[in-house]
Motif scaffolding. Structure first.
Motif, PDB file in Angstrom:
ATOM      1  N   VAL A 150      -1.132   5.706   6.435  1.00  0.00           N
ATOM      2  CA  VAL A 150      -1.216   4.353   5.888  1.00  0.00           C
ATOM      3  C   VAL A 150      -2.624   4.101   5.365  1.00  0.00           C
ATOM      4  N   SER A 151      -2.717   3.522   4.185  1.00  0.00           N
ATOM      5  CA  SER A 151      -4.033   3.143   3.650  1.00  0.00           C
ATOM      6  C   SER A 151      -3.939   1.755   3.030  1.00  0.00           C
ATOM      7  N   PHE A 152      -5.024   0.995   3.160  1.00  0.00           N
ATOM      8  CA  PHE A 152      -5.075  -0.351   2.590  1.00  0.00           C
ATOM      9  C   PHE A 152      -5.143  -0.246   1.076  1.00  0.00           C
ATOM     10  N   PRO A 156      -3.704  -9.793  -0.699  1.00  0.00           N
ATOM     11  CA  PRO A 156      -3.482  -9.912   0.745  1.00  0.00           C
ATOM     12  C   PRO A 156      -2.300  -9.071   1.235  1.00  0.00           C
ATOM     13  N   GLY A 157      -2.577  -8.116   2.078  1.00  0.00           N
ATOM     14  CA  GLY A 157      -1.520  -7.435   2.813  1.00  0.00           C
ATOM     15  C   GLY A 157      -0.725  -6.363   2.117  1.00  0.00           C
ATOM     16  N   ARG A 158      -1.302  -5.662   1.146  1.00  0.00           N
ATOM     17  CA  ARG A 158      -0.567  -4.581   0.487  1.00  0.00           C
ATOM     18  C   ARG A 158      -1.154  -3.229   0.899  1.00  0.00           C
ATOM     19  N   TYR A 159      -0.262  -2.308   1.267  1.00  0.00           N
ATOM     20  CA  TYR A 159      -0.667  -1.001   1.784  1.00  0.00           C
ATOM     21  C   TYR A 159       0.141   0.098   1.106  1.00  0.00           C
ATOM     22  N   GLU A 160      -0.475   1.284   1.013  1.00  0.00           N
ATOM     23  CA  GLU A 160       0.251   2.464   0.552  1.00  0.00           C
ATOM     24  C   GLU A 160       0.619   3.307   1.760  1.00  0.00           C
ATOM     25  N   ARG A 167       6.054  11.622  -0.730  1.00  0.00           N
ATOM     26  CA  ARG A 167       6.383  10.400  -1.454  1.00  0.00           C
ATOM     27  C   ARG A 167       5.505   9.242  -0.992  1.00  0.00           C
ATOM     28  N   ILE A 168       5.237   8.340  -1.929  1.00  0.00           N
ATOM     29  CA  ILE A 168       4.365   7.209  -1.660  1.00  0.00           C
ATOM     30  C   ILE A 168       5.149   5.916  -1.845  1.00  0.00           C
ATOM     31  N   TYR A 169       5.053   5.035  -0.848  1.00  0.00           N
ATOM     32  CA  TYR A 169       5.717   3.745  -0.921  1.00  0.00           C
ATOM     33  C   TYR A 169       4.693   2.629  -0.763  1.00  0.00           C
ATOM     34  N   GLU A 170       4.997   1.485  -1.356  1.00  0.00           N
ATOM     35  CA  GLU A 170       4.103   0.336  -1.250  1.00  0.00           C
ATOM     36  C   GLU A 170       4.717  -0.709  -0.320  1.00  0.00           C
ATOM     37  N   VAL A 171       3.947  -1.097   0.679  1.00  0.00           N
ATOM     38  CA  VAL A 171       4.387  -2.077   1.668  1.00  0.00           C
ATOM     39  C   VAL A 171       3.581  -3.361   1.507  1.00  0.00           C
ATOM     40  N   ASP A 172       4.264  -4.482   1.535  1.00  0.00           N
ATOM     41  CA  ASP A 172       3.614  -5.803   1.516  1.00  0.00           C
ATOM     42  C   ASP A 172       3.956  -6.487   2.835  1.00  0.00           C
ATOM     43  N   VAL A 173       2.982  -6.582   3.737  1.00  0.00           N
ATOM     44  CA  VAL A 173       3.272  -7.145   5.059  1.00  0.00           C
ATOM     45  C   VAL A 173       3.396  -8.667   5.021  1.00  0.00           C
ATOM     46  N   ILE A 174       2.913  -9.298   3.964  1.00  0.00           N
ATOM     47  CA  ILE A 174       3.070 -10.750   3.834  1.00  0.00           C
ATOM     48  C   ILE A 174       4.505 -11.083   3.416  1.00  0.00           C
ATOM     49  N   GLU A 175       4.980 -10.353   2.402  1.00  0.00           N
ATOM     50  CA  GLU A 175       6.342 -10.573   1.903  1.00  0.00           C
ATOM     51  C   GLU A 175       7.383  -9.815   2.721  1.00  0.00           C
ATOM     52  N   LYS A 176       6.931  -8.908   3.619  1.00  0.00           N
ATOM     53  CA  LYS A 176       7.831  -8.094   4.443  1.00  0.00           C
ATOM     54  C   LYS A 176       8.730  -7.214   3.572  1.00  0.00           C
ATOM     55  N   THR A 177       8.120  -6.537   2.585  1.00  0.00           N
ATOM     56  CA  THR A 177       8.878  -5.695   1.676  1.00  0.00           C
ATOM     57  C   THR A 177       8.291  -4.289   1.625  1.00  0.00           C
ATOM     58  N   CYS A 178       9.124  -3.351   1.178  1.00  0.00           N
ATOM     59  CA  CYS A 178       8.696  -1.964   0.979  1.00  0.00           C
ATOM     60  C   CYS A 178       9.439  -1.418  -0.230  1.00  0.00           C
ATOM     61  N   PRO A 205      -4.666  -7.585   6.773  1.00  0.00           N
ATOM     62  CA  PRO A 205      -4.120  -7.978   5.464  1.00  0.00           C
ATOM     63  C   PRO A 205      -5.140  -8.651   4.543  1.00  0.00           C
ATOM     64  N   ASP A 206      -6.161  -9.320   5.112  1.00  0.00           N
ATOM     65  CA  ASP A 206      -7.176  -9.949   4.271  1.00  0.00           C
ATOM     66  C   ASP A 206      -8.246  -8.969   3.832  1.00  0.00           C
ATOM     67  N   GLY A 207      -8.099  -7.697   4.188  1.00  0.00           N
ATOM     68  CA  GLY A 207      -9.055  -6.670   3.761  1.00  0.00           C
ATOM     69  C   GLY A 207     -10.212  -6.466   4.713  1.00  0.00           C
ATOM     70  N   ARG A 208     -10.331  -7.315   5.736  1.00  0.00           N
ATOM     71  CA  ARG A 208     -11.421  -7.176   6.682  1.00  0.00           C
ATOM     72  C   ARG A 208     -11.193  -5.977   7.598  1.00  0.00           C
ATOM     73  N   LEU A 209     -12.254  -5.329   7.961  1.00  0.00           N
ATOM     74  CA  LEU A 209     -12.153  -4.219   8.894  1.00  0.00           C
ATOM     75  C   LEU A 209     -11.749  -4.726  10.270  1.00  0.00           C
ATOM     76  N   PRO A 210     -11.104  -3.903  11.093  1.00  0.00           N
ATOM     77  CA  PRO A 210     -10.605  -4.346  12.393  1.00  0.00           C
ATOM     78  C   PRO A 210     -11.658  -4.957  13.300  1.00  0.00           C
ATOM     79  N   ASP A 211     -12.897  -4.477  13.227  1.00  0.00           N
ATOM     80  CA  ASP A 211     -13.930  -4.984  14.133  1.00  0.00           C
ATOM     81  C   ASP A 211     -14.769  -6.078  13.514  1.00  0.00           C
TER      82      ASP A 211
END
Length: 212
Positions: A150-152, A156-160, A167-178, A205-211
């Motif tokens: 998984v990579s950011f 807001p909230g889109r990941y590869e 295969r590569i899929y795009e996930v949007d955790v805000i919209e809950k879609t893949c 999802p806002d792009g901020r690092l976990p820490d």
């Protein structure tokens, strides 16, 4: 009758080796357990009816043969055992992952053994965020066990999400879609992203690092 294990024909080989995804959680099959949607690597989708023994594809419609899509469904749901010559590690990583059934594998004595579809591959750890719990449902188990990266992508909230097959899929955790072909409410890719966000393994999802 042809012995597929000793002399498989081209359609049987294609059914076992081509990139295809078999889905049973589809709108058309909500109340029809014999209906499956088969999505090919090219993106073409065909409805297979195992009760009627037919598929919507041109090969099955216009020729007196059992097409590769019907055969793939039979292998994926355990109706037909996977042949001895097939290397399990070489199977497409979508093989049988989206159906609620255990596939079977042919063995040398002429019988077969069952192989739970959610235990065939994976990297889930015995502890930590990817630890599989007893009450995890099948898609959550797959999300934890499979070799998924998984990579950011962008806020807001889109990941590869990179699958083991490349295969590569795009996930949007805000919209809950893949962008994957699984039309379940929360596919394994979306679940894996959510797990890694909670564990601080990828940016929020806002792009901020976990820490941060």
């Amino acid at each position: 009758m042809t012995d597929d294990n000793a002399n498989p024909d081209d359609r049987t080989v294609a059914a076992l080796t081509d990139v295809m995804t078999v889905l049973d959680s589809i709108a058309q099959g909500a109340d029809a357990p014999d209906l499956y949607l088969v999505v090919s690597g090219s993106g073409s989708a065909y409805l297979v009816d195992t009760a009627e023994g037919r598929c919507e594809c041109p090969d099955d419609t216009h020729r007196p043969v059992e097409c590769k899509h019907r055969r793939r469904v039979a292998f994926a749901i355990g109706e037909r055992p996977i042949l001895e010559w097939v290397n399990p590690a070489a199977l497409d990583d979508q093989f049988g992952l989206h159906v609620n059934a255990d596939r079977r594998r042919a063995v040398a004595d002429g019988g077969d053994v069952r192989t739970p579809s959610d235990e065939s591959k994976g990297t889930g750890s015995a502890s930590g965020p990817l630890a599989v719990e007893a009450d995890d449902d099948p898609r959550t188990k797959r999300a934890k066990r499979e070799d998924i990266d998984v990579s950011f992508l962008t806020k807001p909230g889109r990941y590869e999400v990179y699958s083991a097959s490349g295969r590569i899929y795009e996930v949007d955790v805000i919209e809950k879609t893949c962008s994957c072909p699984d039309d379940a409410a929360r596919c394994k890719h979306l679940r894996r992203v959510e797990i890694e966000i909670r564990a601080g393994l990828v940016p929020r999802p806002d792009g901020r690092l976990p820490d941060a």
